[in-house]
Design a protein around this motif. Structure first.
Motif, PDB file in Angstrom:
ATOM      1  N   GLN A   1       0.802  -1.218   0.000  1.00 52.60           N
ATOM      2  CA  GLN A   1       0.000   0.000   0.000  1.00 52.60           C
ATOM      3  C   GLN A   1       0.837   1.271   0.000  1.00 52.60           C
ATOM      4  N   ASP A   2       1.963   1.272   0.708  1.00 49.76           N
ATOM      5  CA  ASP A   2       2.713   2.515   0.922  1.00 49.76           C
ATOM      6  C   ASP A   2       4.146   2.494   0.408  1.00 49.76           C
ATOM      7  N   TRP A   3       4.773   1.327   0.360  1.00 47.58           N
ATOM      8  CA  TRP A   3       6.195   1.283   0.048  1.00 47.58           C
ATOM      9  C   TRP A   3       6.487   0.904  -1.396  1.00 47.58           C
ATOM     10  N   GLY A   4       5.488   0.501  -2.153  1.00 49.64           N
ATOM     11  CA  GLY A   4       5.726   0.065  -3.516  1.00 49.64           C
ATOM     12  C   GLY A   4       5.751   1.209  -4.494  1.00 49.64           C
ATOM     13  N   GLY A   5       5.981   0.860  -5.755  1.00 53.69           N
ATOM     14  CA  GLY A   5       5.919   1.848  -6.822  1.00 53.69           C
ATOM     15  C   GLY A   5       4.495   1.968  -7.321  1.00 53.69           C
ATOM     16  N   GLN A   6       4.333   2.158  -8.614  1.00 52.92           N
ATOM     17  CA  GLN A   6       3.002   2.282  -9.194  1.00 52.92           C
ATOM     18  C   GLN A   6       2.238   0.978  -9.011  1.00 52.92           C
TER      19      GLN A   6
ATOM     20  N   LEU B   1      13.521   3.539  -1.007  1.00 48.67           N
ATOM     21  CA  LEU B   1      12.709   2.652  -0.177  1.00 48.67           C
ATOM     22  C   LEU B   1      13.131   2.746   1.286  1.00 48.67           C
ATOM     23  N   TYR B   2      14.426   2.929   1.532  1.00 52.76           N
ATOM     24  CA  TYR B   2      14.905   3.040   2.911  1.00 52.76           C
ATOM     25  C   TYR B   2      14.191   4.166   3.654  1.00 52.76           C
ATOM     26  N   TYR B   3      14.019   5.316   3.024  1.00 53.06           N
ATOM     27  CA  TYR B   3      13.391   6.459   3.693  1.00 53.06           C
ATOM     28  C   TYR B   3      11.943   6.145   4.061  1.00 53.06           C
ATOM     29  N   LYS B   4      11.260   5.421   3.186  1.00 48.71           N
ATOM     30  CA  LYS B   4       9.865   5.075   3.470  1.00 48.71           C
ATOM     31  C   LYS B   4       9.761   4.151   4.680  1.00 48.71           C
ATOM     32  N   VAL B   5      10.642   3.142   4.727  1.00 48.05           N
ATOM     33  CA  VAL B   5      10.597   2.182   5.837  1.00 48.05           C
ATOM     34  C   VAL B   5      11.015   2.848   7.139  1.00 48.05           C
ATOM     35  N   GLU B   6      12.044   3.690   7.095  1.00 48.58           N
ATOM     36  CA  GLU B   6      12.467   4.360   8.330  1.00 48.58           C
ATOM     37  C   GLU B   6      11.404   5.327   8.819  1.00 48.58           C
ATOM     38  N   SER B   7      10.706   5.980   7.895  1.00 47.41           N
ATOM     39  CA  SER B   7       9.654   6.903   8.323  1.00 47.41           C
ATOM     40  C   SER B   7       8.548   6.159   9.058  1.00 47.41           C
TER      41      SER B   7
ATOM     42  N   ALA C   1       9.089   3.396  10.825  1.00 47.66           N
ATOM     43  CA  ALA C   1       9.666   2.979  12.103  1.00 47.66           C
ATOM     44  C   ALA C   1       9.589   4.094  13.145  1.00 47.66           C
ATOM     45  N   TRP C   2       9.789   5.353  12.716  1.00 52.14           N
ATOM     46  CA  TRP C   2       9.752   6.468  13.657  1.00 52.14           C
ATOM     47  C   TRP C   2       8.339   6.986  13.905  1.00 52.14           C
ATOM     48  N   ASP C   3       7.447   6.821  12.946  1.00 53.95           N
ATOM     49  CA  ASP C   3       6.096   7.375  13.107  1.00 53.95           C
ATOM     50  C   ASP C   3       5.068   6.424  12.491  1.00 53.95           C
ATOM     51  N   PRO C   4       4.838   5.249  13.114  1.00 54.26           N
ATOM     52  CA  PRO C   4       3.942   4.260  12.516  1.00 54.26           C
ATOM     53  C   PRO C   4       2.495   4.728  12.408  1.00 54.26           C
ATOM     54  N   GLN C   5       2.069   5.656  13.262  1.00 55.53           N
ATOM     55  CA  GLN C   5       0.678   6.106  13.239  1.00 55.53           C
ATOM     56  C   GLN C   5       0.296   6.712  11.886  1.00 55.53           C
ATOM     57  N   ARG C   6       1.288   7.274  11.186  1.00 52.53           N
ATOM     58  CA  ARG C   6       0.996   7.859   9.869  1.00 52.53           C
ATOM     59  C   ARG C   6       0.613   6.802   8.844  1.00 52.53           C
ATOM     60  N   PHE C   7       1.017   5.558   9.092  1.00 50.34           N
ATOM     61  CA  PHE C   7       0.857   4.506   8.098  1.00 50.34           C
ATOM     62  C   PHE C   7      -0.226   3.490   8.443  1.00 50.34           C
ATOM     63  N   LEU C   8      -0.563   3.341   9.720  1.00 55.78           N
ATOM     64  CA  LEU C   8      -1.471   2.270  10.141  1.00 55.78           C
ATOM     65  C   LEU C   8      -2.924   2.642   9.874  1.00 55.78           C
ATOM     66  N   ARG C   9      -3.201   2.906   8.635  1.00 61.50           N
ATOM     67  CA  ARG C   9      -4.575   3.192   8.192  1.00 61.50           C
ATOM     68  C   ARG C   9      -4.667   2.829   6.718  1.00 61.50           C
ATOM     69  N   PHE C  10      -5.843   2.447   6.308  1.00 64.83           N
ATOM     70  CA  PHE C  10      -6.060   2.071   4.913  1.00 64.83           C
ATOM     71  C   PHE C  10      -6.509   3.293   4.126  1.00 64.83           C
TER      72      PHE C  10
ATOM     73  N   PHE D   1      -7.073   4.755  -0.208  1.00 67.25           N
ATOM     74  CA  PHE D   1      -7.279   4.346  -1.589  1.00 67.25           C
ATOM     75  C   PHE D   1      -6.782   5.457  -2.510  1.00 67.25           C
ATOM     76  N   GLY D   2      -6.375   5.063  -3.687  1.00 67.04           N
ATOM     77  CA  GLY D   2      -5.888   6.051  -4.648  1.00 67.04           C
ATOM     78  C   GLY D   2      -4.405   6.284  -4.467  1.00 67.04           C
ATOM     79  N   LEU D   3      -4.021   7.526  -4.132  1.00 65.99           N
ATOM     80  CA  LEU D   3      -2.618   7.874  -4.011  1.00 65.99           C
ATOM     81  C   LEU D   3      -1.991   7.171  -2.811  1.00 65.99           C
ATOM     82  N   HIS D   4      -0.685   6.891  -2.917  1.00 65.16           N
ATOM     83  CA  HIS D   4       0.037   6.295  -1.806  1.00 65.16           C
ATOM     84  C   HIS D   4       0.082   7.266  -0.631  1.00 65.16           C
ATOM     85  N   GLY D   5       0.057   6.697   0.582  1.00 69.47           N
ATOM     86  CA  GLY D   5       0.023   7.538   1.763  1.00 69.47           C
ATOM     87  C   GLY D   5       1.348   8.182   2.114  1.00 69.47           C
ATOM     88  N   PHE D   6       2.449   7.650   1.598  1.00 65.03           N
ATOM     89  CA  PHE D   6       3.767   8.190   1.979  1.00 65.03           C
ATOM     90  C   PHE D   6       4.095   9.424   1.151  1.00 65.03           C
TER      91      PHE D   6
END
Length: 435
Positions: A284-289, A361-367, A369-378, A380-385
């Motif tokens: 959902q967040d770390w991939g490409g298109q 990809l490293y920046y996405k994964v580290e972001s 790790a430091w702020d998981p609340q930004r990512f733990l939601r579903f 649709f459409g554009l990537h959340g990162f």
């Protein structure tokens, strides 16, 4: 086949208030698994019908009805990746002679060509003459010829097409159940699109020669560390050879890795739940298109297996957040150094050739790790990162420590990284002092 969805739901622990977001996110993921399993099983029934027809015409192609490992993998994966289906051949693999193969025909997409070999048929009259031939550049042999993957694949392809027509005429298959449009002439697997329900699943069919082998001398301190006793030996006691080119074979770790994954699932703690959660983030967040990025589900499987060995204590796997971070610190280390060793073949780097993509990809994964609340939601459409995250220089420096000293690939090293994220939570005095 029991539904992993039901098992996963049963394993969900009591949810403390401060961890509700983690478990809410996981709950949505797990809720999809029953539907995905039903989707897989319907497609599997169609495929088995087809393979039974192939076997009736050519008994040397066997039908393996034990598809539980592939079903488990499909249920765990967030994306609709192809399912690899190995078709065993009715061949005495132990009677074959394994020789080094140095042909120029090995496809570039298999970086682990160190395992490329020829399989020489030493005994005449084995009913394999139509599948054998001479291989140029082979280590000097002197037998009756080598088993040629190209001939086997061509034979199997013809049988699959014939079986589709036969099953349709007998109304064993409905129009649209199977599409053979992806059957490529030179591919080392035969791809079929099979309708499971409202969408199709791609099955990559691969002939496989099975052969008993000596226990692998794994480069470990303790071969079963973190795993159920004997699981590594059982997973690797049989060698699997699959096509690498029209003339050569390569060693496959597809099923051994899945067997180890099932062994991990038998242990206590949310280990597979951690894999589920990270794979959803990957898709959902770390991939490409369309979620098709450099990081794959296979990469995350390797990260989980390394985590299981490097964190052998049940105390490491008591809660979901802590379990996820154990996978995260290993993943971040591999991304920072652009090196992810294969669990069974550590000399193989699974990130080979993916350098430019790994940096972003490293920046996405580290972001995360430091702020998981930004990512733990579903969403649709554009990537959340968004690419505005600033990497932590101290953590990046720790992740890029030199690798010559083996202590940098040890539990204490990753414990130190966990302390950086404040998710250590281990009471073992020896590990506290080591980190």
């Amino acid at each position: 086949l029991p539904s992993p969805a039901a098992a996963g739901a049963a394993r969900l622990p009591w949810v403390p208030p401060n961890a509700s977001l983690w478990h809410s996110y996981l709950g949505v993921i797990v809720s999809r698994e029953r539907q995905r399993m039903e989707h897989f099983q319907r497609a599997e029934d169609i495929l088995l019908t087809l393979l039974e027809s192939v076997h009736d015409r050519e008994p040397r192609f066997l039908v393996d009805y034990a598809r539980n490992l592939e079903a488990l993998e499909f249920a765990l994966c967030a994306s609709e990746d192809a399912v690899t289906l190995e078709i065993p051949l009715r061949i005495d693999g132990d009677a074959l002679r394994v020789l080094a193969c140095q042909t120029r025909n090995s496809p570039a997409r298999h970086p682990s060509e160190l395992n490329t070999c020829c399989l020489e048929v030493c005994s005449p009259g084995t009913d394999l003459e139509d599948w054998t031939g001479v291989v140029d550049g082979m280590e000097r042999g002197g037998g009756a010829g080598c088993l040629l993957p190209g001939k086997i694949l061509q034979h199997l392809k013809e049988l699959l097409v014939s079986a589709i027509v036969h099953c349709q005429r007998l109304f064993l298959l409905q129009p649209g159940d199977i599409s053979a449009e992806n059957l490529q002439e030179d591919a080392m697997e035969l791809s079929l699109l099979i309708r499971g329900s409202w969408k199709s699943i791609r099955f990559d069919i691969v002939p496989v020669v099975r052969r008993q082998q000596e226990p692998l001398q794994l480069r470990r301190r303790q071969s079963d560390r973190g795993f159920p006793e004997g699981s590594l030996r059982k997973a690797t006691e049989e060698a699997h050879f699959v096509p690498a080119s029209p003339h050569c074979w390569r060693s496959s770790t597809h099923l051994p890795i899945l067997k180890l994954l099932r062994g991990v699932d038998s242990l206590k703690g949310p280990r597979l739940d951690s894999l589920r959660l990270l794979d959803q983030l990957r898709d959902q967040d770390w991939g490409g298109q369309g979620g098709k990025g450099t990081l794959t589900f296979n990469h995350l499987k390797m990260v989980l297996l390394w985590s299981t060995e490097l964190f052998p204590s049940p105390e490491d796997w008591q809660d979901l957040e802590g379990s996820v971070y154990r996978l995260l610190v290993i993943l971040l280390r591999c991304l920072a150094t652009q090196h992810l060793p294969h669990f069974l073949n550590p000399e193989e780097n699974l990130f080979q050739g993916a350098g430019p993509d790994l940096a972003s990809l490293y920046y996405k994964v580290e972001s995360f790790a430091w702020d998981p609340q930004r990512f733990l939601r579903f969403h649709f459409g554009l990537h959340g990162f968004s690419g505005s995250w600033q990497a932590d220089t101290e953590t990046r420096a720790l992740l890029q420590l030199p690798t010559k000293d083996a202590s940098y690939w040890d539990t204490a090293y990753f414990d130190m990284l966990l302390s950086q994220f404040q998710v250590f939570r281990i009471q073992d005095n020896a590990r506290l002092s080591a980190s």
